[in-house]
Design a protein around this motif. Structure first.
Motif, PDB file in Angstrom:
ATOM      1  N   ILE A  50       0.834  -1.204   0.000  1.00 29.28           N
ATOM      2  CA  ILE A  50       0.000   0.000   0.000  1.00 29.28           C
ATOM      3  C   ILE A  50       0.866   1.251   0.000  1.00 29.28           C
ATOM      4  O   ILE A  50       0.572   2.225  -0.705  1.00 29.28           O
ATOM      5  CB  ILE A  50      -0.979  -0.007   1.189  1.00 29.28           C
ATOM      6  CG1 ILE A  50      -1.988  -1.131   1.030  1.00 29.28           C
ATOM      7  CG2 ILE A  50      -1.694   1.326   1.308  1.00 29.28           C
ATOM      8  CD1 ILE A  50      -2.840  -1.375   2.255  1.00 29.28           C
ATOM      9  N   LEU A  51       1.952   1.244   0.769  1.00 29.02           N
ATOM     10  CA  LEU A  51       2.840   2.405   0.793  1.00 29.02           C
ATOM     11  C   LEU A  51       3.499   2.650  -0.560  1.00 29.02           C
ATOM     12  O   LEU A  51       3.577   3.781  -1.033  1.00 29.02           O
ATOM     13  CB  LEU A  51       3.921   2.227   1.851  1.00 29.02           C
ATOM     14  CG  LEU A  51       3.557   2.621   3.270  1.00 29.02           C
ATOM     15  CD1 LEU A  51       4.695   2.269   4.216  1.00 29.02           C
ATOM     16  CD2 LEU A  51       3.225   4.091   3.368  1.00 29.02           C
ATOM     17  N   LEU A  52       3.992   1.591  -1.186  1.00 33.07           N
ATOM     18  CA  LEU A  52       4.757   1.745  -2.426  1.00 33.07           C
ATOM     19  C   LEU A  52       3.901   1.801  -3.678  1.00 33.07           C
ATOM     20  O   LEU A  52       4.337   2.328  -4.696  1.00 33.07           O
ATOM     21  CB  LEU A  52       5.768   0.603  -2.553  1.00 33.07           C
ATOM     22  CG  LEU A  52       6.836   0.551  -1.464  1.00 33.07           C
ATOM     23  CD1 LEU A  52       7.698  -0.698  -1.622  1.00 33.07           C
ATOM     24  CD2 LEU A  52       7.683   1.802  -1.490  1.00 33.07           C
ATOM     25  N   PHE A  53       2.694   1.250  -3.619  1.00 32.77           N
ATOM     26  CA  PHE A  53       1.854   1.227  -4.815  1.00 32.77           C
ATOM     27  C   PHE A  53       0.528   1.948  -4.604  1.00 32.77           C
ATOM     28  O   PHE A  53       0.097   2.702  -5.471  1.00 32.77           O
ATOM     29  CB  PHE A  53       1.595  -0.221  -5.253  1.00 32.77           C
ATOM     30  CG  PHE A  53       0.811  -0.319  -6.516  1.00 32.77           C
ATOM     31  CD1 PHE A  53       1.405  -0.048  -7.734  1.00 32.77           C
ATOM     32  CD2 PHE A  53      -0.520  -0.654  -6.484  1.00 32.77           C
ATOM     33  CE1 PHE A  53       0.671  -0.129  -8.909  1.00 32.77           C
ATOM     34  CE2 PHE A  53      -1.264  -0.736  -7.646  1.00 32.77           C
ATOM     35  CZ  PHE A  53      -0.663  -0.474  -8.861  1.00 32.77           C
ATOM     36  N   GLY A  54      -0.130   1.721  -3.477  1.00 37.44           N
ATOM     37  CA  GLY A  54      -1.459   2.286  -3.250  1.00 37.44           C
ATOM     38  C   GLY A  54      -1.480   3.799  -3.154  1.00 37.44           C
ATOM     39  O   GLY A  54      -2.339   4.451  -3.746  1.00 37.44           O
ATOM     40  N   ILE A  55      -0.549   4.355  -2.413  1.00 40.49           N
ATOM     41  CA  ILE A  55      -0.515   5.814  -2.266  1.00 40.49           C
ATOM     42  C   ILE A  55      -0.180   6.499  -3.596  1.00 40.49           C
ATOM     43  O   ILE A  55      -0.856   7.461  -3.964  1.00 40.49           O
ATOM     44  CB  ILE A  55       0.423   6.230  -1.119  1.00 40.49           C
ATOM     45  CG1 ILE A  55      -0.200   5.792   0.211  1.00 40.49           C
ATOM     46  CG2 ILE A  55       0.684   7.736  -1.132  1.00 40.49           C
ATOM     47  CD1 ILE A  55       0.639   6.058   1.426  1.00 40.49           C
ATOM     48  N   PRO A  56       0.815   6.012  -4.370  1.00 39.81           N
ATOM     49  CA  PRO A  56       1.030   6.643  -5.682  1.00 39.81           C
ATOM     50  C   PRO A  56      -0.177   6.526  -6.619  1.00 39.81           C
ATOM     51  O   PRO A  56      -0.491   7.475  -7.347  1.00 39.81           O
ATOM     52  CB  PRO A  56       2.236   5.888  -6.242  1.00 39.81           C
ATOM     53  CG  PRO A  56       2.981   5.432  -5.041  1.00 39.81           C
ATOM     54  CD  PRO A  56       1.916   5.105  -4.035  1.00 39.81           C
ATOM     55  N   ALA A  75     -12.453   7.991  -9.651  1.00 40.40           N
ATOM     56  CA  ALA A  75     -11.439   7.706  -8.641  1.00 40.40           C
ATOM     57  C   ALA A  75     -11.606   6.289  -8.097  1.00 40.40           C
ATOM     58  O   ALA A  75     -10.627   5.567  -7.889  1.00 40.40           O
ATOM     59  CB  ALA A  75     -11.513   8.727  -7.510  1.00 40.40           C
ATOM     60  N   MET A  76     -12.852   5.867  -7.866  1.00 38.16           N
ATOM     61  CA  MET A  76     -13.096   4.513  -7.375  1.00 38.16           C
ATOM     62  C   MET A  76     -12.625   3.474  -8.394  1.00 38.16           C
ATOM     63  O   MET A  76     -11.990   2.475  -8.034  1.00 38.16           O
ATOM     64  CB  MET A  76     -14.582   4.294  -7.090  1.00 38.16           C
ATOM     65  CG  MET A  76     -14.877   2.901  -6.560  1.00 38.16           C
ATOM     66  SD  MET A  76     -16.625   2.494  -6.483  1.00 38.16           S
ATOM     67  CE  MET A  76     -17.077   2.453  -8.193  1.00 38.16           C
ATOM     68  N   LEU A  77     -12.928   3.701  -9.652  1.00 39.80           N
ATOM     69  CA  LEU A  77     -12.499   2.758 -10.692  1.00 39.80           C
ATOM     70  C   LEU A  77     -10.978   2.682 -10.790  1.00 39.80           C
ATOM     71  O   LEU A  77     -10.420   1.588 -10.929  1.00 39.80           O
ATOM     72  CB  LEU A  77     -13.112   3.152 -12.039  1.00 39.80           C
ATOM     73  CG  LEU A  77     -14.626   2.996 -12.142  1.00 39.80           C
ATOM     74  CD1 LEU A  77     -15.123   3.575 -13.460  1.00 39.80           C
ATOM     75  CD2 LEU A  77     -15.036   1.552 -11.979  1.00 39.80           C
ATOM     76  N   ILE A  78     -10.305   3.814 -10.708  1.00 36.45           N
ATOM     77  CA  ILE A  78      -8.843   3.826 -10.781  1.00 36.45           C
ATOM     78  C   ILE A  78      -8.243   3.104  -9.580  1.00 36.45           C
ATOM     79  O   ILE A  78      -7.345   2.275  -9.730  1.00 36.45           O
ATOM     80  CB  ILE A  78      -8.315   5.271 -10.894  1.00 36.45           C
ATOM     81  CG1 ILE A  78      -8.687   5.863 -12.247  1.00 36.45           C
ATOM     82  CG2 ILE A  78      -6.805   5.310 -10.673  1.00 36.45           C
ATOM     83  CD1 ILE A  78      -8.435   7.346 -12.370  1.00 36.45           C
ATOM     84  N   HIS A  79      -8.742   3.395  -8.385  1.00 34.08           N
ATOM     85  CA  HIS A  79      -8.228   2.732  -7.184  1.00 34.08           C
ATOM     86  C   HIS A  79      -8.441   1.214  -7.267  1.00 34.08           C
ATOM     87  O   HIS A  79      -7.512   0.430  -7.047  1.00 34.08           O
ATOM     88  CB  HIS A  79      -8.925   3.265  -5.928  1.00 34.08           C
ATOM     89  CG  HIS A  79      -8.379   4.541  -5.415  1.00 34.08           C
ATOM     90  ND1 HIS A  79      -8.729   5.762  -5.949  1.00 34.08           N
ATOM     91  CD2 HIS A  79      -7.530   4.795  -4.405  1.00 34.08           C
ATOM     92  CE1 HIS A  79      -8.114   6.715  -5.282  1.00 34.08           C
ATOM     93  NE2 HIS A  79      -7.373   6.152  -4.328  1.00 34.08           N
ATOM     94  N   THR A  80      -9.666   0.810  -7.561  1.00 35.20           N
ATOM     95  CA  THR A  80      -9.990  -0.618  -7.562  1.00 35.20           C
ATOM     96  C   THR A  80      -9.259  -1.348  -8.679  1.00 35.20           C
ATOM     97  O   THR A  80      -8.711  -2.435  -8.458  1.00 35.20           O
ATOM     98  CB  THR A  80     -11.514  -0.808  -7.690  1.00 35.20           C
ATOM     99  OG1 THR A  80     -12.159  -0.045  -6.672  1.00 35.20           O
ATOM    100  CG2 THR A  80     -11.892  -2.268  -7.544  1.00 35.20           C
TER     101      THR A  80
END
Length: 121
Positions: A50-56, A75-80
């Motif tokens: 999450i730190l290395l991929f999720g936050i970016p 934003a939801m689609l991009i995150h998921t």
């Protein structure tokens, strides 16, 4: 600072994932030292991811969707999609793809909650 709090809340929610996944596929907890051991494993693996991929991905999502209509949906689609794609590439397992999607959704919903709170002030 908001992304850091989002990260911490998402990490806390990772402790609930083993219970959800056990109800879906009935995986044996004894292999992992019980539910607490399995949750700890998810946090130890998920935290750095999450730190290395999720936050970016979240920062990219904020940049790409700024000022767009239905920003929250995009934003939801991009995150998921980011969580599912990364889990698929890294683990090659449907089990972890589902977990990646759930965690990405939780991260997005927490991030959107902070944004909603800031707008309502």
């Amino acid at each position: 600072m908001k992304k850091f709090w989002t990260f911490l809340i998402t990490m806390g929610s990772l402790f609930l994932v083993p219970y959800l996944m056990y109800s879906i596929d009935g995986q044996s907890w004894e292999l992992y030292g019980g539910p607490a051991g399995l949750a700890l494993m998810y946090v130890m693996i998920g935290g750095p991811i999450i730190l290395l991929f999720g936050i970016p991905v979240s920062l990219l999502s904020d940049y790409v969707t700024r000022g767009k209509p239905l920003r929250w949906l995009w934003a939801m689609l991009i995150h998921t999609f980011g969580g599912v794609l990364f889990s698929l590439v890294l683990f090659h397992s449907l089990y972890f793809v589902i977990i990646g999607g759930i965690v990405a959704f939780v991260f997005w919903s927490t991030d959107e909650g902070f944004k909603w709170y800031e707008r309502s002030k």
